[in-house]
Write a protein that holds these residues in place. Structure first.
Motif, PDB file in Angstrom:
ATOM      1  N   GLN A  13       0.827  -1.200   0.000  1.00 22.73           N
ATOM      2  CA  GLN A  13       0.000   0.000   0.000  1.00 22.73           C
ATOM      3  C   GLN A  13       0.870   1.261   0.000  1.00 22.73           C
ATOM      4  O   GLN A  13       2.015   1.242   0.490  1.00 22.73           O
ATOM      5  N   ALA A  14       0.315   2.311  -0.517  1.00 20.36           N
ATOM      6  CA  ALA A  14       1.017   3.591  -0.499  1.00 20.36           C
ATOM      7  C   ALA A  14       1.406   3.947   0.928  1.00 20.36           C
ATOM      8  O   ALA A  14       0.628   3.744   1.867  1.00 20.36           O
ATOM      9  N   GLY A  15       2.621   4.449   1.071  1.00 17.84           N
ATOM     10  CA  GLY A  15       3.145   4.776   2.381  1.00 17.84           C
ATOM     11  C   GLY A  15       3.959   3.654   3.000  1.00 17.84           C
ATOM     12  O   GLY A  15       4.648   3.869   4.007  1.00 17.84           O
ATOM     13  N   GLY A  16       3.872   2.473   2.422  1.00 18.31           N
ATOM     14  CA  GLY A  16       4.592   1.327   2.941  1.00 18.31           C
ATOM     15  C   GLY A  16       6.043   1.290   2.506  1.00 18.31           C
ATOM     16  O   GLY A  16       6.543   2.229   1.857  1.00 18.31           O
ATOM     17  N   SER A  17       6.693   0.191   2.854  1.00 21.99           N
ATOM     18  CA  SER A  17       8.122   0.030   2.578  1.00 21.99           C
ATOM     19  C   SER A  17       8.413  -1.351   2.003  1.00 21.99           C
ATOM     20  O   SER A  17       7.663  -2.309   2.234  1.00 21.99           O
ATOM     21  N   LEU A  18       9.487  -1.415   1.266  1.00 19.40           N
ATOM     22  CA  LEU A  18      10.021  -2.672   0.755  1.00 19.40           C
ATOM     23  C   LEU A  18      11.537  -2.592   0.768  1.00 19.40           C
ATOM     24  O   LEU A  18      12.099  -1.497   0.673  1.00 19.40           O
ATOM     25  N   ARG A  19      12.171  -3.739   0.838  1.00 24.19           N
ATOM     26  CA  ARG A  19      13.605  -3.784   0.629  1.00 24.19           C
ATOM     27  C   ARG A  19      13.886  -4.754  -0.514  1.00 24.19           C
ATOM     28  O   ARG A  19      13.588  -5.943  -0.406  1.00 24.19           O
ATOM     29  N   LEU A  20      14.449  -4.221  -1.569  1.00 24.94           N
ATOM     30  CA  LEU A  20      14.837  -5.034  -2.702  1.00 24.94           C
ATOM     31  C   LEU A  20      16.278  -5.492  -2.534  1.00 24.94           C
ATOM     32  O   LEU A  20      17.115  -4.752  -2.016  1.00 24.94           O
ATOM     33  N   SER A  21      16.538  -6.711  -2.965  1.00 23.11           N
ATOM     34  CA  SER A  21      17.889  -7.255  -2.914  1.00 23.11           C
ATOM     35  C   SER A  21      18.316  -7.662  -4.313  1.00 23.11           C
ATOM     36  O   SER A  21      17.482  -8.042  -5.141  1.00 23.11           O
ATOM     37  N   CYS A  22      19.596  -7.605  -4.540  1.00 21.65           N
ATOM     38  CA  CYS A  22      20.167  -8.057  -5.810  1.00 21.65           C
ATOM     39  C   CYS A  22      21.412  -8.859  -5.476  1.00 21.65           C
ATOM     40  O   CYS A  22      22.414  -8.301  -5.025  1.00 21.65           O
ATOM     41  N   ALA A  23      21.323 -10.156  -5.680  1.00 22.38           N
ATOM     42  CA  ALA A  23      22.439 -11.055  -5.383  1.00 22.38           C
ATOM     43  C   ALA A  23      23.266 -11.269  -6.642  1.00 22.38           C
ATOM     44  O   ALA A  23      22.722 -11.539  -7.715  1.00 22.38           O
ATOM     45  N   ALA A  24      24.563 -11.160  -6.479  1.00 22.05           N
ATOM     46  CA  ALA A  24      25.478 -11.298  -7.608  1.00 22.05           C
ATOM     47  C   ALA A  24      26.308 -12.560  -7.481  1.00 22.05           C
ATOM     48  O   ALA A  24      26.672 -12.979  -6.383  1.00 22.05           O
TER      49      ALA A  24
END
Length: 125
Positions: A13-24
């Motif tokens: 929802q708007a106002g929320g948070s996420l953490r994206l990860s990128c594994a190499a």
């Protein structure tokens, strides 16, 4: 060569948070400057954030400054994008990318040599 795999996207929802990860995987992760880009439907891919090989230098697009934070853990071969205060207009596929040049890359996608497959971020009202 380096292979990149993103994760962490989802519906929020708007106002929320996420953490994206990128594994190499592949060559030494600390040899690469890293970037995050995003592409919304019908729009061009746009720069979001970038981080230097050591993680000491960072920069952001004006549209995300103050809400997004890029970080890099060379020991874990992973780059992160913390996304706070999400807006509907942040909806897009988010891609991480690696630049092999030792020079600090500009913000264009052409500066980056390797790309992940992307992770979808959808923000609802």
């Amino acid at each position: 060569q380096v292979q990149l795999v993103e994760s962490g996207g989802g519906l929020v929802q708007a106002g929320g948070s996420l953490r994206l990860s990128c594994a190499a995987s592949g060559r030494t992760f600390s040899d690469y400057h890293m970037g995050w880009f995003r592409q919304a439907p019908g729009k061009a891919r746009e720069f979001v954030a970038r981080i230097s090989r050591s993680g000491s230098v960072k920069s952001y697009a004006d549209s995300v400054k103050g809400r997004f934070t890029i970080s890099k853990d060379n020991a874990k071969n992973t780059v992160y994008l913390q996304i706070n205060s999400l807006k509907v207009e942040d909806t897009a596929v988010y891609y991480c990318a690696a630049a092999r040049s030792s020079l600090w890359p500009a913000v264009g996608a052409e500066e980056y040599d390797y790309w992940g497959q992307g992770t979808q971020v959808t923000v609802s009202e």
